[in-house]
Design a protein around this motif. Structure first.
Motif, PDB file in Angstrom:
ATOM      1  N   ARG A 154     -53.552 -11.664   7.532  1.00  0.00           N
ATOM      2  CA  ARG A 154     -52.280 -11.065   7.081  1.00  0.00           C
ATOM      3  C   ARG A 154     -52.084  -9.682   7.694  1.00  0.00           C
ATOM      4  O   ARG A 154     -50.995  -9.342   8.153  1.00  0.00           O
ATOM      5  N   LEU A 155     -53.142  -8.889   7.733  1.00  0.00           N
ATOM      6  CA  LEU A 155     -53.061  -7.555   8.331  1.00  0.00           C
ATOM      7  C   LEU A 155     -52.842  -7.634   9.843  1.00  0.00           C
ATOM      8  O   LEU A 155     -52.124  -6.812  10.411  1.00  0.00           O
ATOM      9  N   ARG A 156     -53.457  -8.631  10.482  1.00  0.00           N
ATOM     10  CA  ARG A 156     -53.257  -8.790  11.929  1.00  0.00           C
ATOM     11  C   ARG A 156     -51.814  -9.169  12.241  1.00  0.00           C
ATOM     12  O   ARG A 156     -51.227  -8.666  13.199  1.00  0.00           O
ATOM     13  N   ARG A 157     -51.257 -10.068  11.426  1.00  0.00           N
ATOM     14  CA  ARG A 157     -49.856 -10.448  11.639  1.00  0.00           C
ATOM     15  C   ARG A 157     -48.937  -9.245  11.450  1.00  0.00           C
ATOM     16  O   ARG A 157     -47.960  -9.068  12.187  1.00  0.00           O
ATOM     17  N   LEU A 158     -49.283  -8.418  10.472  1.00  0.00           N
ATOM     18  CA  LEU A 158     -48.497  -7.212  10.238  1.00  0.00           C
ATOM     19  C   LEU A 158     -48.550  -6.301  11.451  1.00  0.00           C
ATOM     20  O   LEU A 158     -47.521  -5.778  11.908  1.00  0.00           O
ATOM     21  N   ARG A 159     -49.744  -6.108  11.988  1.00  0.00           N
ATOM     22  CA  ARG A 159     -49.904  -5.249  13.165  1.00  0.00           C
ATOM     23  C   ARG A 159     -49.132  -5.810  14.356  1.00  0.00           C
ATOM     24  O   ARG A 159     -48.492  -5.065  15.104  1.00  0.00           O
ATOM     25  N   ASP A 160     -49.157  -7.125  14.508  1.00  0.00           N
ATOM     26  CA  ASP A 160     -48.432  -7.748  15.610  1.00  0.00           C
ATOM     27  C   ASP A 160     -46.925  -7.540  15.457  1.00  0.00           C
ATOM     28  O   ASP A 160     -46.220  -7.272  16.440  1.00  0.00           O
ATOM     29  N   ARG A 161     -46.441  -7.647  14.240  1.00  0.00           N
ATOM     30  CA  ARG A 161     -45.004  -7.450  14.016  1.00  0.00           C
ATOM     31  C   ARG A 161     -44.593  -6.017  14.276  1.00  0.00           C
ATOM     32  O   ARG A 161     -43.469  -5.751  14.711  1.00  0.00           O
ATOM     33  N   LEU A 162     -45.490  -5.094  14.017  1.00  0.00           N
ATOM     34  CA  LEU A 162     -45.184  -3.686  14.282  1.00  0.00           C
ATOM     35  C   LEU A 162     -45.200  -3.387  15.775  1.00  0.00           C
ATOM     36  O   LEU A 162     -44.631  -2.380  16.215  1.00  0.00           O
ATOM     37  N   ALA A 199     -50.690   0.067   7.849  1.00  0.00           N
ATOM     38  CA  ALA A 199     -49.229  -0.035   7.803  1.00  0.00           C
ATOM     39  C   ALA A 199     -48.570   0.642   8.999  1.00  0.00           C
ATOM     40  O   ALA A 199     -47.344   0.667   9.087  1.00  0.00           O
ATOM     41  N   GLY A 200     -49.374   1.188   9.905  1.00  0.00           N
ATOM     42  CA  GLY A 200     -48.833   1.792  11.104  1.00  0.00           C
ATOM     43  C   GLY A 200     -48.470   3.249  10.969  1.00  0.00           C
ATOM     44  O   GLY A 200     -47.652   3.774  11.735  1.00  0.00           O
ATOM     45  N   LEU A 286     -45.606  -3.535   2.157  1.00  0.00           N
ATOM     46  CA  LEU A 286     -44.528  -2.730   1.582  1.00  0.00           C
ATOM     47  C   LEU A 286     -44.420  -1.388   2.288  1.00  0.00           C
ATOM     48  O   LEU A 286     -43.314  -0.917   2.609  1.00  0.00           O
ATOM     49  N   LEU A 287     -45.565  -0.768   2.531  1.00  0.00           N
ATOM     50  CA  LEU A 287     -45.549   0.539   3.187  1.00  0.00           C
ATOM     51  C   LEU A 287     -45.052   0.412   4.626  1.00  0.00           C
ATOM     52  O   LEU A 287     -44.293   1.263   5.116  1.00  0.00           O
ATOM     53  N   ALA A 288     -45.457  -0.652   5.318  1.00  0.00           N
ATOM     54  CA  ALA A 288     -44.988  -0.875   6.684  1.00  0.00           C
ATOM     55  C   ALA A 288     -43.474  -1.049   6.716  1.00  0.00           C
ATOM     56  O   ALA A 288     -42.797  -0.569   7.635  1.00  0.00           O
ATOM     57  N   ALA A 289     -42.920  -1.723   5.711  1.00  0.00           N
ATOM     58  CA  ALA A 289     -41.471  -1.891   5.639  1.00  0.00           C
ATOM     59  C   ALA A 289     -40.763  -0.559   5.436  1.00  0.00           C
ATOM     60  O   ALA A 289     -39.638  -0.375   5.915  1.00  0.00           O
ATOM     61  N   ALA A 290     -41.425   0.365   4.743  1.00  0.00           N
ATOM     62  CA  ALA A 290     -40.847   1.701   4.559  1.00  0.00           C
ATOM     63  C   ALA A 290     -40.943   2.526   5.841  1.00  0.00           C
ATOM     64  O   ALA A 290     -40.047   3.323   6.151  1.00  0.00           O
ATOM     65  N   LEU A 291     -42.019   2.329   6.605  1.00  0.00           N
ATOM     66  CA  LEU A 291     -42.213   3.107   7.834  1.00  0.00           C
ATOM     67  C   LEU A 291     -41.405   2.552   9.000  1.00  0.00           C
ATOM     68  O   LEU A 291     -40.928   3.315   9.852  1.00  0.00           O
TER      69      LEU A 291
END
Length: 316
Positions: A154-162, A199-200, A286-291
């Motif tokens: 899940r964290l890897r997918r988040l990083r990829d989306r960022l 979260a980037g 959630l934090l990534a969506a805010a950033l």
């Protein structure tokens, strides 16, 4: 195995590993997943609920100054549950029943004392390591590996989306001040800087693996972060909205870059950020969506109204 959990994060890990049936009791603060609320609670807080962050801090300090624990444990109720294991923590005497107090309380236990299992993670990585230790105790290591493996993906997918490299230059990342308490002003340490990194972002005014510090207001103004994330310990989004004036009425609030650019976000700290449990994966999203709302639109994450609220959506 009969388990009484006095730590909300531990309760959540037990449930995540599929061992909810082993729980026979909980603390008054263990409220997730919802089915655990039917278990008997064996603790209560000596600090009255309902006050703002200033009043709560005053009450906490007065209780500790009087040499009292912030929590009462119903020893009779605990004995009646006949636990084999009691889950607790050795990190913060303010957040939950702590190990030293519990050891003293159980000193006169008649018969075989329950085993005490204490958690005290100081970093994001340590949160996951402590979860594995708990899984071994529960004999749920395969289930835990599956849960943590899914979390890592899940964290890897988040990083990829960022669209960020695995070793991004910290100087290129948005700076984030995570407000853990509003009066006195505190920023979130422990696992939070690591979570911000996932979260980037780059956490400021707090160190990874270090306790959450009290911060001078002028230090926050001087740092002038790109984003201010407000997530008071133990507070829901509604409670945070109620006390927001303790930030907005400070001198120079309107001059902060995050305020001028509309990058102040309130979160349900109690559910997602303050507990070192499995919902930290959701907290990172959630934090990534805010950033990065342009890369991870909150709508795509299915963000509920009670999870987070940008400043523009906060009623005045």
């Amino acid at each position: 195995m009969r388990i009484v959990s006095l730590l909300p994060a531990a309760t959540e890990w037990v449930a995540a590993f599929g061992a909810t049936e082993a729980l026979v009791g909980r603390s008054h603060a263990c409220d997730f997943p919802p089915r655990v609320r039917s278990l008997p609670a064996v603790t209560r807080s000596r600090v009255a609920e309902g006050g703002d962050t200033r009043a709560i801090d005053d009450a906490v300090r007065a209780t500790l100054a009087a040499g009292l624990s912030l929590y009462e444990v119903d020893l009779g109720a605990l004995r009646a549950l006949r636990p084999d294991v009691v889950l607790t923590q050795a990190q913060c005497a303010v957040c939950a029943v702590d190990l030293s107090g519990l050891e003293a309380l159980l000193a006169g236990w008649a018969g075989t004392r329950p085993r005490l299992f204490s958690m005290a993670p100081m970093t994001f990585r340590a949160v996951l390591q402590e979860a594995l230790h708990l899984a071994r105790l529960l004999d749920r290591l395969p289930q835990a590996m599956a849960v943590l493996g899914a979390g890592e993906r899940r964290l890897r997918r988040l990083r990829d989306r960022l669209g960020l490299p695995r070793e991004a230059d910290p100087a290129t990342l948005p700076t984030v001040a995570c407000i853990e308490w509003m009066e006195p002003l505190m920023t979130a340490g422990h696992w939070m800087p690591g979570l911000v990194e996932h979260a980037g972002g780059r956490a400021v005014l707090a160190g990874a693996g270090k306790p959450s510090p009290v911060v001078d207001w002028e230090a926050l103004r001087a740092t002038d972060p790109d984003v201010i994330a407000v997530m008071p310990c133990g507070f829901s989004l509604e409670q945070t909205r109620r006390d927001l004036h303790l930030l907005t009425e400070r001198p120079g609030w309107g001059d902060l870059r995050a305020v001028r650019t509309g990058r102040v976000v309130l979160f349900d700290g109690n559910a997602y950020f303050n507990r070192p449990g499995p919902r930290l994966y959701r907290a990172a999203e959630l934090l990534a969506a805010a950033l990065y709302p342009d890369r991870i639109p909150p709508d795509e994450l299915g963000v509920a109204p009670w999870e987070m609220a940008p400043l523009a959506h906060i009623p005045t």
